[in-house]
Design a protein around this motif. Structure first.
Motif, PDB file in Angstrom:
ATOM      1  N   LEU A  68       0.821  -1.209   0.000  1.00 28.95           N
ATOM      2  CA  LEU A  68       0.000   0.000   0.000  1.00 28.95           C
ATOM      3  C   LEU A  68       0.853   1.255   0.000  1.00 28.95           C
ATOM      4  CD1 LEU A  68      -2.771  -1.066   2.539  1.00 28.95           C
ATOM      5  CD2 LEU A  68      -3.100  -0.582   0.112  1.00 28.95           C
ATOM      6  N   ALA A  69       1.939   1.246   0.767  1.00 28.37           N
ATOM      7  CA  ALA A  69       2.800   2.431   0.836  1.00 28.37           C
ATOM      8  C   ALA A  69       3.480   2.697  -0.499  1.00 28.37           C
ATOM      9  CB  ALA A  69       3.849   2.252   1.932  1.00 28.37           C
ATOM     10  N   ARG A  70       3.826   1.635  -1.233  1.00 22.92           N
ATOM     11  CA  ARG A  70       4.412   1.825  -2.570  1.00 22.92           C
ATOM     12  C   ARG A  70       3.381   2.357  -3.549  1.00 22.92           C
ATOM     13  NH1 ARG A  70       7.005  -3.182  -1.507  1.00 22.92           N
ATOM     14  NH2 ARG A  70       5.497  -4.292  -2.815  1.00 22.92           N
ATOM     15  N   LEU A  71       2.152   1.886  -3.419  1.00 20.47           N
ATOM     16  CA  LEU A  71       1.113   2.265  -4.370  1.00 20.47           C
ATOM     17  C   LEU A  71       0.466   3.600  -4.034  1.00 20.47           C
ATOM     18  CD1 LEU A  71      -0.623  -1.217  -4.725  1.00 20.47           C
ATOM     19  CD2 LEU A  71       0.996  -0.168  -6.310  1.00 20.47           C
ATOM     20  N   MET A  72       0.508   3.996  -2.759  1.00 20.49           N
ATOM     21  CA  MET A  72      -0.141   5.238  -2.321  1.00 20.49           C
ATOM     22  C   MET A  72       0.838   6.053  -1.466  1.00 20.49           C
ATOM     23  SD  MET A  72      -3.758   3.386  -1.260  1.00 20.49           S
ATOM     24  CE  MET A  72      -4.702   4.891  -1.035  1.00 20.49           C
ATOM     25  N   PRO A  73       1.965   6.466  -2.035  1.00 23.30           N
ATOM     26  CA  PRO A  73       3.025   7.112  -1.245  1.00 23.30           C
ATOM     27  C   PRO A  73       2.664   8.480  -0.705  1.00 23.30           C
ATOM     28  CG  PRO A  73       3.531   7.246  -3.584  1.00 23.30           C
ATOM     29  CD  PRO A  73       2.327   6.372  -3.467  1.00 23.30           C
ATOM     30  N   ASP A  74       1.626   9.102  -1.231  1.00 24.86           N
ATOM     31  CA  ASP A  74       1.241  10.442  -0.776  1.00 24.86           C
ATOM     32  C   ASP A  74       0.120  10.411   0.260  1.00 24.86           C
ATOM     33  OD1 ASP A  74       3.103  11.720  -2.440  1.00 24.86           O
ATOM     34  OD2 ASP A  74       1.737  11.533  -4.143  1.00 24.86           O
ATOM     35  N   GLU A  75      -0.321   9.230   0.659  1.00 27.98           N
ATOM     36  CA  GLU A  75      -1.366   9.106   1.665  1.00 27.98           C
ATOM     37  C   GLU A  75      -0.718   8.970   3.043  1.00 27.98           C
ATOM     38  OE1 GLU A  75      -4.885   9.106   1.480  1.00 27.98           O
ATOM     39  OE2 GLU A  75      -4.321  10.056  -0.408  1.00 27.98           O
ATOM     40  N   PRO A  76      -0.782   9.999   3.897  1.00 30.61           N
ATOM     41  CA  PRO A  76      -0.059   9.950   5.169  1.00 30.61           C
ATOM     42  C   PRO A  76      -0.523   8.838   6.096  1.00 30.61           C
ATOM     43  CG  PRO A  76      -1.516  11.873   5.068  1.00 30.61           C
ATOM     44  CD  PRO A  76      -1.474  11.287   3.701  1.00 30.61           C
ATOM     45  N   GLU A  77      -1.803   8.481   6.061  1.00 31.78           N
ATOM     46  CA  GLU A  77      -2.266   7.428   6.946  1.00 31.78           C
ATOM     47  C   GLU A  77      -1.742   6.054   6.518  1.00 31.78           C
ATOM     48  OE1 GLU A  77      -4.881   7.373  10.102  1.00 31.78           O
ATOM     49  OE2 GLU A  77      -2.943   8.369   9.904  1.00 31.78           O
ATOM     50  N   VAL A  78      -1.492   5.878   5.214  1.00 30.26           N
ATOM     51  CA  VAL A  78      -0.876   4.638   4.758  1.00 30.26           C
ATOM     52  C   VAL A  78       0.533   4.536   5.320  1.00 30.26           C
ATOM     53  CG1 VAL A  78      -0.087   3.350   2.746  1.00 30.26           C
ATOM     54  CG2 VAL A  78      -2.291   4.516   2.685  1.00 30.26           C
ATOM     55  N   LEU A  79       1.287   5.636   5.223  1.00 33.21           N
ATOM     56  CA  LEU A  79       2.639   5.663   5.791  1.00 33.21           C
ATOM     57  C   LEU A  79       2.583   5.515   7.301  1.00 33.21           C
ATOM     58  CD1 LEU A  79       4.226   8.583   3.711  1.00 33.21           C
ATOM     59  CD2 LEU A  79       4.281   6.132   3.237  1.00 33.21           C
ATOM     60  N   GLY A  80       1.580   6.133   7.923  1.00 27.93           N
ATOM     61  CA  GLY A  80       1.439   6.034   9.368  1.00 27.93           C
ATOM     62  C   GLY A  80       1.175   4.617   9.822  1.00 27.93           C
ATOM     63  N   LEU A  81       0.342   3.884   9.064  1.00 29.75           N
ATOM     64  CA  LEU A  81       0.068   2.491   9.414  1.00 29.75           C
ATOM     65  C   LEU A  81       1.339   1.652   9.317  1.00 29.75           C
ATOM     66  CD1 LEU A  81      -1.800   0.132  10.108  1.00 29.75           C
ATOM     67  CD2 LEU A  81      -2.246  -0.109   7.656  1.00 29.75           C
ATOM     68  N   LEU A  82       2.071   1.786   8.209  1.00 30.87           N
ATOM     69  CA  LEU A  82       3.300   1.019   8.067  1.00 30.87           C
ATOM     70  C   LEU A  82       4.284   1.362   9.178  1.00 30.87           C
ATOM     71  CD1 LEU A  82       5.112  -0.955   6.617  1.00 30.87           C
ATOM     72  CD2 LEU A  82       5.743   0.857   5.008  1.00 30.87           C
ATOM     73  N   ALA A  83       4.393   2.643   9.515  1.00 32.73           N
ATOM     74  CA  ALA A  83       5.270   3.054  10.613  1.00 32.73           C
ATOM     75  C   ALA A  83       4.853   2.392  11.920  1.00 32.73           C
ATOM     76  CB  ALA A  83       5.253   4.578  10.763  1.00 32.73           C
ATOM     77  N   LEU A  84       3.555   2.395  12.182  1.00 33.74           N
ATOM     78  CA  LEU A  84       3.034   1.796  13.414  1.00 33.74           C
ATOM     79  C   LEU A  84       3.379   0.312  13.489  1.00 33.74           C
ATOM     80  CD1 LEU A  84       1.229   1.817  15.957  1.00 33.74           C
ATOM     81  CD2 LEU A  84      -0.733   1.482  14.439  1.00 33.74           C
TER      82      LEU A  84
END
Length: 427
Positions: free
Chosen positions: A235-251
């Motif tokens: 998801l982070a590769r496909l939606m790199p500008d979505e902060p909640e996607v990055l936030g989920l991966l970070a979590l």
């Protein structure tokens, strides 16, 4: 001189790596071009089986994903040709025969989403698996089966249900997609925020079940954690500008960084304050922290980013005593604005109890007990017991631990609560 003995282990590893990285893409492409989920899975499995034999003979291809997709597509074409009856089926074969596998995202002109790479087949598949018309347990199971490539028995074992039950769950989910005409696409722009939240929720639920199993012998199920992180990376590769996607991966990364220290050699629970911080995976923690910083710079905070910030507070404290509990309590207060749930308030009560004193935390827990939303949730009395124990009120703590033991279902957590109860008795 034959080189097969030297090559075989490398080929097997190459196929294993390709399976982890490419299964979802191969299946997603075949579903797009055939519209048949079962056929897509069957032909993908056949392609990976062929790879073991062909790659030993011909060598590992430069682009394994392309090789696998082409092989699977050709297999699907053969099956459809054999089964072709009537004009409609012949047209389907003709479309598949001229359709080339898409290894890159398609042109965005047909989908007014405005988000980079939303046309990728894997993203279509994720949104389809996680459609809100499907029950949440079906979304998780279908995501694991179709995107992660887990077998039905593996998924059944992971969620402690009979294999036949899980098989029926998957059949019903696919039937629902077909009969209800659920579109195989990324939702339009006006539905994207709420649907993205649903997709992230499935991945988050999957990780949570792996990280702290609700029932059974093992507290941590490594395979579920790994699959959730893998899907979050997609998801982070496909939606790199979505902060909640990055936030989920970070979590997920920040939590996973201390996964190995959550249980001891006997499989018993080790609390955060007693974990060996030198054994935490610092590379994984650093990656999670960097992703969180990237997400926060977008200026659109959300619940996964806030939870990741809470996890980062724990991960960056050199010792348990150095933890900034006041900051954590404030973050939970902010999280409650996005997720006004009793569980979030319970977590805040813990932070307040440590930061401001046990009485302050117990007062918040008393409010939750009066409201009754967490009746039957073992962590409510367990949390109350822990604060009572910290405050030296051992008899009351023992009674709260007994209540928690009546509700807990995970064996590792049960042993931990029994140990705490014994400590209260002999204090």
């Amino acid at each position: 001189m034959s080189e097969v003995p030297d090559v075989e282990p490398d080929v097997e590893e190459a196929v294993a790596v390709a399976f982890r990285e490419e299964w979802g893409q191969v299946v997603a492409t075949l579903i797009r071009v055939t519209g048949d989920w079962d056929l897509a899975e069957e032909c993908a499995q056949d392609a990976f089986a062929q790879a073991l034999d062909r790659w030993r003979r011909d060598g590992v291809p430069r682009r394994p994903g392309a090789w696998l997709t082409t092989t699977a597509r050709n297999r699907a074409l053969d099956v459809l040709r054999r089964e072709a009856v009537g004009a409609a089926k012949l047209r389907e074969v003709a479309v598949l025969a001229r359709d080339e596998p898409s290894y890159e995202p398609e042109d965005a002109s047909g989908d007014d989403s405005g988000v980079q790479d939303l046309q990728d087949d894997r993203l279509r598949l994720i949104f389809t698996c996680c459609h809100p018309a499907l029950p949440i347990e079906a979304r998780v199971a279908l995501t694991l089966r179709t995107l992660a490539g887990l077998t039905t028995p593996e998924i059944a074992r992971a969620f402690l249900v009979p294999e036949a039950t899980m098989a029926q769950r998957l059949v019903r989910a696919k039937r629902k997609i077909r009969n209800a005409g659920i579109p195989y696409r990324v939702p339009p722009a006006h539905l994207l925020p709420e649907r993205t939240t649903g997709v992230l929720g499935v991945v988050y639920l999957l990780f949570n079940e792996g990280y702290a199993a609700t029932a059974g012998v093992d507290l941590v199920r490594t395979n579920l954690c790994a699959e959730a992180i893998r899907l979050a990376r997609v998801l982070a590769r496909l939606m790199p500008d979505e902060p909640e996607v990055l936030g989920l991966l970070a979590l997920l990364l920040l939590h996973d960084a201390r996964r190995h220290t959550r249980v001891d050699a006997a499989g018993d629970l080790v609390t955060l304050e007693n974990q060996d911080r030198t054994a935490w995976d610092r590379a994984e923690a650093d990656e999670g922290t960097a992703l969180l910083e990237t997400a926060l710079r977008r200026g659109r905070p959300g619940p996964y980013q806030i939870q990741a910030a809470i996890a980062a507070c724990h991960m960056t404290a050199p010792t348990a005593d150095d933890t900034d509990w006041a900051d954590i309590a404030a973050l939970y207060g902010e999280l409650a604005r996005f997720v006004p749930s009793a569980v979030v308030r319970l977590n805040r009560a813990v932070a307040v109890g440590v930061a401001e004193g046990t009485d302050a935390g117990l007062a918040l827990i008393a409010e939750l007990e009066d409201e009754g939303d967490l009746a039957g949730y073992h962590l409510l009395p367990a949390t109350c017991a822990d604060l009572l124990r910290r405050g030296g009120r051992m008899d009351e703590a023992a009674e709260a631990y007994r209540r928690a033991l009546e509700l807990v279902e995970n064996d590792a957590e049960r042993r931990f609560l029994e140990k705490r109860l014994a400590e209260c008795r002999f204090a």
